[in-house]
Design a protein around this motif. Structure first.
Motif, PDB file in Angstrom:
ATOM      1  N   ASP A  18      32.226  41.764  28.031  1.00  0.00           N
ATOM      2  CA  ASP A  18      31.850  42.944  28.817  1.00  0.00           C
ATOM      3  C   ASP A  18      30.347  43.225  28.665  1.00  0.00           C
ATOM      4  OD1 ASP A  18      34.446  43.297  29.670  1.00  0.00           O
ATOM      5  OD2 ASP A  18      34.929  44.845  28.183  1.00  0.00           O
ATOM      6  N   GLU A  21      28.325  40.633  30.603  1.00  0.00           N
ATOM      7  CA  GLU A  21      28.326  40.924  32.034  1.00  0.00           C
ATOM      8  C   GLU A  21      27.246  41.943  32.381  1.00  0.00           C
ATOM      9  OE1 GLU A  21      32.154  42.145  33.425  1.00  0.00           O
ATOM     10  OE2 GLU A  21      32.804  40.083  33.809  1.00  0.00           O
ATOM     11  N   ASP A  66      37.797  35.303  34.503  1.00  0.00           N
ATOM     12  CA  ASP A  66      37.977  35.591  35.927  1.00  0.00           C
ATOM     13  C   ASP A  66      39.106  34.747  36.515  1.00  0.00           C
ATOM     14  OD1 ASP A  66      36.048  37.516  35.981  1.00  0.00           O
ATOM     15  OD2 ASP A  66      34.494  36.262  36.874  1.00  0.00           O
ATOM     16  N   HIS A  94      38.541  43.855  44.459  1.00  0.00           N
ATOM     17  CA  HIS A  94      37.384  43.013  44.153  1.00  0.00           C
ATOM     18  C   HIS A  94      36.100  43.443  44.857  1.00  0.00           C
ATOM     19  CE1 HIS A  94      39.489  40.041  41.700  1.00  0.00           C
ATOM     20  NE2 HIS A  94      40.506  40.175  42.533  1.00  0.00           N
ATOM     21  N   GLN A  98      35.828  47.372  41.948  1.00  0.00           N
ATOM     22  CA  GLN A  98      34.991  46.792  40.906  1.00  0.00           C
ATOM     23  C   GLN A  98      33.526  47.172  41.147  1.00  0.00           C
ATOM     24  OE1 GLN A  98      35.697  42.554  40.647  1.00  0.00           O
ATOM     25  NE2 GLN A  98      37.523  42.826  39.375  1.00  0.00           N
ATOM     26  N   LYS A 102      29.431  43.367  39.356  1.00  0.00           N
ATOM     27  CA  LYS A 102      30.292  42.180  39.310  1.00  0.00           C
ATOM     28  C   LYS A 102      29.843  41.158  40.353  1.00  0.00           C
ATOM     29  CE  LYS A 102      34.133  40.323  37.574  1.00  0.00           C
ATOM     30  NZ  LYS A 102      34.367  40.125  36.134  1.00  0.00           N
ATOM     31  N   SER A 103      29.456  41.636  41.533  1.00  0.00           N
ATOM     32  CA  SER A 103      28.955  40.724  42.566  1.00  0.00           C
ATOM     33  C   SER A 103      27.616  40.128  42.164  1.00  0.00           C
ATOM     34  CB  SER A 103      28.821  41.470  43.898  1.00  0.00           C
ATOM     35  OG  SER A 103      30.083  41.863  44.389  1.00  0.00           O
ATOM     36  N   THR A 106      28.252  37.397  39.797  1.00  0.00           N
ATOM     37  CA  THR A 106      28.769  36.209  40.485  1.00  0.00           C
ATOM     38  C   THR A 106      27.632  35.392  41.077  1.00  0.00           C
ATOM     39  OG1 THR A 106      30.861  37.309  40.990  1.00  0.00           O
ATOM     40  CG2 THR A 106      30.303  35.389  42.311  1.00  0.00           C
TER      41      THR A 106
END
Length: 212
Positions: A18, A21, A66, A94, A98, A102-103, A106
């Motif tokens: 976490d 991230e 993921d 998603h 979220q 998070k994007s 990615t």
């Protein structure tokens, strides 16, 4: 408490992931140090290395986490009696519920995959798992008569993947991205394809099944 339970209670890997991230989304993968991750996780760097020997190991663990979440999502969706309602739940989870970070993360992982063969292979495996999951739930809906029997499920799965990847990129880069509306737009298009209102060109299903 048993010894095994004690070890589980002391496992700080979820907390570290976490924290990683947050760091990767904020500063990027290459600008983030192991010391940064340790600080975000509230631990000393030496303790961090007990769990992950490098940033590469952390990003691999993030991808695997993921992938496990995606597998659970589609396992739950397979029992759904309403395919579009299930897709809407996934889409909102998603792309709306979220956090935007998070994007951003990615995109960081995609960028690293372009240079790192190990990360690229893992991302390819995740994409393949998503595609299989989409095909599986669509096949169930096909058997239930929700979608036409002659629908090209692999082509539909590839289309959904392409549209979803586009949403991830736009959400990461556009601070004014309207998640609710864009998810609804995607679902309208996917629904039209699933019910046969929009037909995909034959070449869409001619791609090798080993591709992503």
């Amino acid at each position: 408490m048993s010894l095994a339970a004690t070890h589980r209670s002391l496992d700080r890997r979820p907390q570290i992931l976490d924290a990683a991230e947050q760091c990767f989304a904020r500063a990027g993968f290459h600008r983030t140090t192991m010391q940064d991750v340790a600080g975000e996780a509230g631990m000393v760097p030496g303790n961090l290395y007990r769990y992950f020997p490098s940033k590469d190991a952390i990003i691999v663990a993030l991808i695997e986490r993921d992938r496990a979440e995606i597998a659970a999502d589609f396992a739950a969706l397979e029992g759904s009696r309403d395919l579009m309602a299930g897709f809407k739940t996934l889409g909102r989870k998603h792309f709306v519920e979220q956090p935007r970070e998070k994007s951003i993360l990615t995109l960081e992982i995609w960028s690293e995959a372009a240079r790192n063969p190990t990360i690229a292979a893992l991302m390819g495996a995740v994409q393949a798992e998503v595609r299989r999951g989409i095909v599986a739930v669509c096949r169930n809906a096909q058997r239930a008569g929700e979608i036409p029997a002659d629908a090209d499920l692999d082509a539909i799965a590839r289309l959904i993947l392409t549209l979803s990847d586009g949403l991830i990129r736009r959400r990461a880069l556009d601070r004014d991205f309207e998640s609710d509306r864009e998810v609804e737009n995607l679902l309208c298009l996917v629904g039209a394809v699933l019910c046969g209102t929009i037909s995909l060109p034959p070449c869409a299903s001619a791609v090798s099944s080993t591709g992503i």
